[in-house]
Design an enzyme around this catalytic site. Structure first.
Site, mmCIF file in Angstrom:
data_model
loop_
_atom_site.group_PDB
_atom_site.id
_atom_site.type_symbol
_atom_site.label_atom_id
_atom_site.label_comp_id
_atom_site.label_asym_id
_atom_site.label_seq_id
_atom_site.Cartn_x
_atom_site.Cartn_y
_atom_site.Cartn_z
ATOM 1 N N GLN A 1 -8.696 2.830 -0.652
ATOM 2 C CA GLN A 1 -8.316 3.545 -2.356
ATOM 3 C C GLN A 1 -10.152 4.184 -2.574
ATOM 4 O OE1 GLN A 1 -8.561 -0.327 -3.821
ATOM 5 N NE2 GLN A 1 -7.247 -1.742 -3.108
ATOM 6 N N SER B 1 0.826 -1.244 -0.187
ATOM 7 C CA SER B 1 -0.096 0.048 -0.215
ATOM 8 C C SER B 1 1.151 1.191 0.165
ATOM 9 C CB SER B 1 -1.413 0.058 1.242
ATOM 10 O OG SER B 1 -1.661 -0.641 1.278
ATOM 11 N N ARG C 1 -14.133 -6.000 -10.791
ATOM 12 C CA ARG C 1 -14.089 -5.591 -9.950
ATOM 13 C C ARG C 1 -15.092 -4.169 -9.905
ATOM 14 N NH1 ARG C 1 -8.162 -5.860 -6.353
ATOM 15 N NH2 ARG C 1 -10.544 -4.871 -5.264
ATOM 16 N N ASP D 1 -7.154 -7.451 4.705
ATOM 17 C CA ASP D 1 -6.665 -8.486 3.999
ATOM 18 C C ASP D 1 -6.163 -9.124 4.450
ATOM 19 O OD1 ASP D 1 -7.260 -6.676 2.106
ATOM 20 O OD2 ASP D 1 -4.574 -5.821 2.311
ATOM 21 N N ARG E 1 1.835 4.439 -3.034
ATOM 22 C CA ARG E 1 1.014 6.011 -2.638
ATOM 23 C C ARG E 1 2.949 6.627 -2.997
ATOM 24 N NH1 ARG E 1 -2.322 2.980 -0.644
ATOM 25 N NH2 ARG E 1 -4.274 4.142 0.183
HETATM 26 C C1 S3P Z 1 -5.971 -1.138 0.106
HETATM 27 C C2 S3P Z 1 -7.046 -0.851 0.166
HETATM 28 C C3 S3P Z 1 -7.300 -1.854 0.565
HETATM 29 C C4 S3P Z 1 -7.320 -3.910 0.754
HETATM 30 C C5 S3P Z 1 -5.896 -2.914 0.136
HETATM 31 C C6 S3P Z 1 -5.116 -2.667 -0.537
HETATM 32 C C7 S3P Z 1 -5.152 0.401 -0.116
HETATM 33 O O1 S3P Z 1 -8.588 -1.800 -0.078
HETATM 34 O O2 S3P Z 1 -7.982 -4.324 0.647
HETATM 35 O O3 S3P Z 1 -5.548 -4.271 -0.580
HETATM 36 O O4 S3P Z 1 -4.237 0.379 -0.704
HETATM 37 O O5 S3P Z 1 -5.820 1.431 -0.130
HETATM 38 P P1 S3P Z 1 -9.962 -1.003 -0.166
HETATM 39 O O6 S3P Z 1 -10.476 0.591 -0.127
HETATM 40 O O7 S3P Z 1 -10.750 -1.539 -1.371
HETATM 41 O O8 S3P Z 1 -10.856 -1.591 1.330
#
Ligand code: S3P
Length: 432
Positions: A170, A24, A123, A316, A28
């Protein structure tokens, strides 16, 4: 298509593991470094395919990125320095790369098409498309923009006061990134705090972001300077070994340099509540994120109920928590986790299907699982369904099976954890 065969160890697992950089944070770090003014490095980055897809997309947008094994050199071009790509951007399996870049690209004065693999194209994208359209974005896509590919005709955006119906980092990040380019103020509120890496990186880059109660407030036109970044190890990758070290009798594993963002640490809290033995040592802060060294020792677990309030910080890790629950005494119930149905696979369905093949007593509910612990697992053949976290969770379950387990379709592990098989096989070799 590759497969992985796990032969259960005869003895305990012991060792020190090196984890990939946090996925993550790497997405970013890449995106914000590209939009910053000047050159900087990102060290300890995640070399999984998801992050490499974001890296390649940024290169397609005209950003020079030099890749070395442990460090990236990124030449940030400022907020308006991206260039129209000559072809579509393919984000592969990465929902994070796709959704965050959509937030950035909606405001550019050029045209972009974003797409991904079969899983990503299934998705939901309306969760970002709807609020971005409220900001003035011109987005078209399959089923009116519900699914990728999405075509973006860049447009000047205006701020929005968006109250999200679900907690999603996200979605939050897509809106905040779009807000960097919008006229006026962008406000974002979510029901429960999702991982806040974007907010922390904004602060690290000195982008003023106010917190008013549960609402984030971002003022218009924020330029920012490049700054070197260091990415900690990924707690979501560590999670597989936290469960492995807990369920294999006599084990002790050391996991140095793991990101401990409080919106991500549900796995540690829950394993401890179930009776797990995890020590969090040497807590420090690196580039605005808490980091620690973890030590996990084998322990007997008891089942428990995991409700909606604990889902965002554990989302996750729920697949591998099902594995821990299979070896606990008593019943474990997970509720409020319907978001699992729109991950890389429907993870409620795929985990139940695969663990049942190994004779785990696990039942699917609309929004979670019911697992009867105390399982004796049988060997057999499973599949990942192309989902990296399913593949790795089944591999961890296999450590306690009565004979070998073959997992088919394991290339997907490269998505987030390129060293997973090496790490696991080394522990298994040393345990004999
Ligand atoms: C993530 C946010 C999560 C997570 C994904 C990574 C991110 O999803 O499940 O593996 O890096 O922002 P959601 O934002 O859909 O909850």
């Amino acid at each position: 298509m590759s497969s992985l065969t796990i032969t259960p160890p005869k003895g305990p697992l012991r060792g020190v593991l090196s984890l990939p950089g946090d996925k993550s944070i790497t997405h970013r770090a890449l995106i914000l470094s590209a939009l910053a003014e000047g050159a900087a490095t990102v060290s300890g980055y995640c070399q999984g395919e998801d992050c490499l897809n974001t890296l390649r997309a940024l290169q397609g947008l005209g950003i020079a990125i030099e890749r070395q094994p442990d460090v990236l050199h990124i030449s940030g071009q400022g907020r308006w320095g991206l260039r129209e790509p000559t072809t579509h951007l393919d984000l592969g399996n990465s929902g994070t790369g796709f959704r965050l870049l959509t937030g950035v690209l909606a405001s550019q004065d050029f045209f972009t098409v974003l797409t991904g693999d079969d899983s990503l194209r299934r998705r939901p994208m309306n969760r970002i498309v709807d609020p971005l359209r409220e900001m003035g974005a011109k987005i078209s896509g399959r089923k009116g923009g519900q699914f990728a590919p999405l075509a973006l005709t860049g447009n000047r955006l205006k701020g929005v006061d968006y109250v999200a119906p679900l907690s999603s980092a996200q979605v939050k990040s897509a809106i905040l990134l779009a807000g960097l380019f919008a006229e006026g103020t962008t406000c974002f509120t979510e029901p429960q705090l999702s991982r806040d890496h974007t907010e922390r990186l904004f602060r690290y880059f000195e982008i003023p972001l106010e917190v008013q109660g549960k609402t984030l407030v971002l003022k218009a036109h924020q330029s920012f300077k490049a700054k070197d970044l260091c990415v900690p190890g990924d707690l979501s990758a560590a999670a597989f070994f936290l469960v492995a070290g807990t369920i294999v009798p006599g084990s002790e594993l050391m996991l140095p340099n793991v990101g401990m963002n409080p919106a991500r640490t549900g796995i540690i809290d829950i394993l401890k509540d179930m009776g797990g033995d995890i020590s969090v040592e040497n807590v420090r802060e690196v580039c605005g994120e808490p980091v620690a060294d973890l030590v996990v020792r084998a322990a007997s677990l008891k089942g428990m109920t995991i409700g909606r309030d604990r889902i965002p910080q554990t989302i996750d890790e729920l697949p591998v928590l099902c594995v821990a629950a299979a070896f606990a005494t008593g019943e474990t119930r997970v509720t409020g986790a319907e978001e699992l149905r729109v991950k890389e696979t429907d993870r409620i369905r795929t985990m139940v299907t695969e663990l049942k093949k190994l004779q785990v007593s696990i039942q699917e509910t609309e929004d979670g699982f019911i697992i009867q612990g105390g399982a004796t697992l049988f060997g057999g053949t499973c599949t990942s369904h192309g989902d990296h976290r399913v593949a790795m969770s089944v591999a961890i379950a296999a450590l306690r099976a009565d004979s070998s387990v073959q997992i088919d379709d394991t290339d997907c592990i490269e998505t987030s954890f390129p060293g997973f098989q090496g790490n696991l096989l080394e522990l298994l070799t040393n345990s004999c």
